[in-house]
Write an enzyme that holds these catalytic residues in place. Sequence first.
Site, PDB file in Angstrom:
ATOM      1  N   HIS A   1      15.589  17.225   9.824  1.00  0.00           N
ATOM      2  CA  HIS A   1      14.965  16.735  11.063  1.00  0.00           C
ATOM      3  C   HIS A   1      15.326  15.281  11.353  1.00  0.00           C
ATOM      4  CE1 HIS A   1      12.778  20.453  11.407  1.00  0.00           C
ATOM      5  NE2 HIS A   1      12.396  20.329  10.137  1.00  0.00           N
TER       6      HIS A   1
ATOM      7  N   ASN B   1      -6.657 -18.948  -3.573  1.00  0.00           N
ATOM      8  CA  ASN B   1      -6.085 -17.598  -3.553  1.00  0.00           C
ATOM      9  C   ASN B   1      -6.677 -16.890  -2.344  1.00  0.00           C
ATOM     10  OD1 ASN B   1      -5.304 -14.941  -4.094  1.00  0.00           O
ATOM     11  ND2 ASN B   1      -7.064 -14.617  -5.447  1.00  0.00           N
TER      12      ASN B   1
ATOM     13  N   GLU C   1       8.012   8.010  -5.145  1.00  0.00           N
ATOM     14  CA  GLU C   1       7.822   7.027  -6.213  1.00  0.00           C
ATOM     15  C   GLU C   1       9.184   6.589  -6.791  1.00  0.00           C
ATOM     16  OE1 GLU C   1       5.867   5.030  -7.392  1.00  0.00           O
ATOM     17  OE2 GLU C   1       6.223   4.761  -9.520  1.00  0.00           O
TER      18      GLU C   1
ATOM     19  N   GLU D   1      12.301  -1.587  -5.407  1.00  0.00           N
ATOM     20  CA  GLU D   1      11.560  -2.817  -5.714  1.00  0.00           C
ATOM     21  C   GLU D   1      12.182  -3.626  -6.840  1.00  0.00           C
ATOM     22  OE1 GLU D   1       7.495  -2.410  -7.044  1.00  0.00           O
ATOM     23  OE2 GLU D   1       7.961  -0.583  -8.123  1.00  0.00           O
TER      24      GLU D   1
ATOM     25  N   ARG E   1       0.036 -12.420 -10.749  1.00  0.00           N
ATOM     26  CA  ARG E   1      -0.497 -12.489  -9.389  1.00  0.00           C
ATOM     27  C   ARG E   1       0.473 -13.167  -8.416  1.00  0.00           C
ATOM     28  NH1 ARG E   1      -6.077 -11.612  -9.791  1.00  0.00           N
ATOM     29  NH2 ARG E   1      -6.357 -12.414  -7.701  1.00  0.00           N
TER      30      ARG E   1
HETATM   31  C1  F6R Z   1       4.852  -0.524  -7.390  1.00  0.00           C
HETATM   32  C2  F6R Z   1       3.520  -1.088  -7.560  1.00  0.00           C
HETATM   33  C3  F6R Z   1       2.681  -1.273  -6.348  1.00  0.00           C
HETATM   34  C4  F6R Z   1       1.193  -1.045  -6.687  1.00  0.00           C
HETATM   35  C5  F6R Z   1       0.324  -1.385  -5.472  1.00  0.00           C
HETATM   36  C6  F6R Z   1      -1.144  -1.118  -5.741  1.00  0.00           C
HETATM   37  O1  F6R Z   1       5.510  -0.373  -8.612  1.00  0.00           O
HETATM   38  O2  F6R Z   1       3.123  -1.429  -8.644  1.00  0.00           O
HETATM   39  O3  F6R Z   1       3.089  -0.446  -5.294  1.00  0.00           O
HETATM   40  O4  F6R Z   1       1.010   0.287  -7.069  1.00  0.00           O
HETATM   41  O5  F6R Z   1       0.505  -2.729  -5.121  1.00  0.00           O
HETATM   42  O6  F6R Z   1      -1.606  -1.915  -6.788  1.00  0.00           O
HETATM   43  P1  F6R Z   1      -2.915  -1.542  -7.594  1.00  0.00           P
HETATM   44  O7  F6R Z   1      -2.638  -0.266  -8.324  1.00  0.00           O
HETATM   45  O8  F6R Z   1      -3.160  -2.688  -8.505  1.00  0.00           O
HETATM   46  O9  F6R Z   1      -4.000  -1.342  -6.566  1.00  0.00           O
END
Ligand code: F6R
Length: 606
Positions: free
Chosen positions: A502, A98, A479, A486, A27
């Site tokens: 474009h 949190n 993707e 990332e 997290r």
């Molecule tokens: C990229 C990645 C993020 C998650 C996004 C949604 O590799 O993992 O883009 O896909 O933060 O997270 P969830 O699927 O947990 O809602």
Amino acid sequence: MCGIVGILGTKPVALDLVDALRRLEYRGYDSAGIATIEGGLLQRRRAEGKLRNLSDRLSTEPLAGLVGIGHTRWATHGKPTERNAHPHMTEKVSVVHNGIIENFRELKEELTRAGAVFASDTDTEVVAHLITHEMKKGADPIAATKAALARLKGAFALAIIFAGHDNLMIGAREGSPLAIGHGDGEMFLGSDAIALAPFTSQITYLDEGDWVVLTRGSLDIRDRQGRRVDRPMITSQASGFLVDKGNHRHFMLKEIHEQPEVISHTLTNYIDMSEGRVNFPDIGLELAKITRVTISACGTAYYAGLVAKYWIEKYARVPVEIDVASELRYREAPLPEGGLAVFVSQSGETADTLATLRYCKANGQRIASVVNVRTSTIARESHAVLPTLAGPEIGVASTKAFTCQLSTLACLALALARAKGQISDDKERELVRALTEVPRHISSLLRDERRYEELAHYLSKARDVLYLGRGISYPIALEGALKLKEISYIHAEGYAAGELKHGPIALIDENVPVVVVAPEDELFDKTVSNMQEVHARGGQIILVSNVEPDATGCSVVAHLRMPAVHPFVVPLIYAIPMQLMAYHTATFMGTDVDQPRNLAKSVTVE
Ligand code: F6R
């Protein structure tokens, strides 16, 4: 985001707090800290960076105490320094949080005028001062917390302990998840059941607006109006064992390699293998009557939804509205009476996705969620849950969850297509057969990673990388670019190949690698035309295709040779080279692949 934990124990809690935080590091991992009560006084240890820094600090400066709280942070307000690390405290109160306190500025000004001295730049610290302020006016800890909670605006999960009270802990939930763990003469709080799994499987989830007063032998849950409420206790399936990397260097690589198995599991859940037909659960709506589907998600999960749009529109002939959750929720989009809204989320806790789900629910939609964590808030608030059976995904960059989301959504598309009478039994069997062959194709792709290692040297020198794809390969190009940026921090963008001319074509020169996702499908020739436009301008092409480069008339710097597969399953198969290219480039560059900078696995803030 952030992960929080609290323990009212019968033995010293410091090491157990760290153990629970390790399970919550997905997290956030900008800083970590714990606070306990030693001899009636609040004491804390905090450290910038990963949890191991806090562990090191505790080995030289241990903390005693039978009650404590802990936090692992994903910074929102204030830099990720030790000064901003949680717990935040006064001499009377210590808090972990949190979420985001939206009205912290007004509160901070008011409390400063009343004499409070702030020691951090965080929004959280106002909670400690607000409760302290109430206590100084004479309120006991419970009344003071109640008064403080009534003044907070925003999204939060809180765990709070009080100097001089070593049999008391208060938790509160408003917009961010919080679970209570019931032990034997002990009580726990945690952002999820996984954090509490080493201690107990008996879990009670708080509802929005709930707050709870815990002692070792009692719990008293109140709702937003202060009424006593009962929330059910469930037995969590979360495993007490921390998932490990096995023989792999990183969780991400392990999870990439798990895909053949977890995709099989997921498909088996939605397919009758002996009949070769989809066996989709009842989602409480007559599929044949659905006239439009709304899909929403974030990041990689959104790209899975985008693939589903192509599938549902092509095979079921049902129009699909799709948007990233952070946009859909504020667009005031009109929704069809009794329509189906599908939410895709690995964690099931993503704040934007959850808020959009609630918007759609309030607007009369039937909610189906494709989630990997069945006990998550998104799952619990949905009318129907379509689980992905990917198992815990620890690497921050999503890999196996993505392909399991695709597997589930492919089955949803087929179930809709059949209900709508858009595909014959034979066609359904053909498409199901193509799906069942996916794990085998992925296994063979995973047997040879050398070419990705070689390519990593080349890609690591790039400043920008473009990814192109057409039709159903377009979301895969998006993707691929997301995966690379990332974890390697190389700037990468995905484009619909036809859009190149474009604008983005201006970026092409001999220093820009261009990854072209080009399976041999009905759009192949069009993609090749766009590839030639790149080639003519000196762009360095990495071709990902089952077709040999010679057939394209372009020279390429690399060819990632793909198996010839049914066009239906192209996204599942072509996701693999996207993952491997990103993984090997990042490891070659030496970045922290499993915990890339600035990111977190579960994004519970807007
Ligand atoms: C990229 C990645 C993020 C998650 C996004 C949604 O590799 O993992 O883009 O896909 O933060 O997270 P969830 O699927 O947990 O809602």
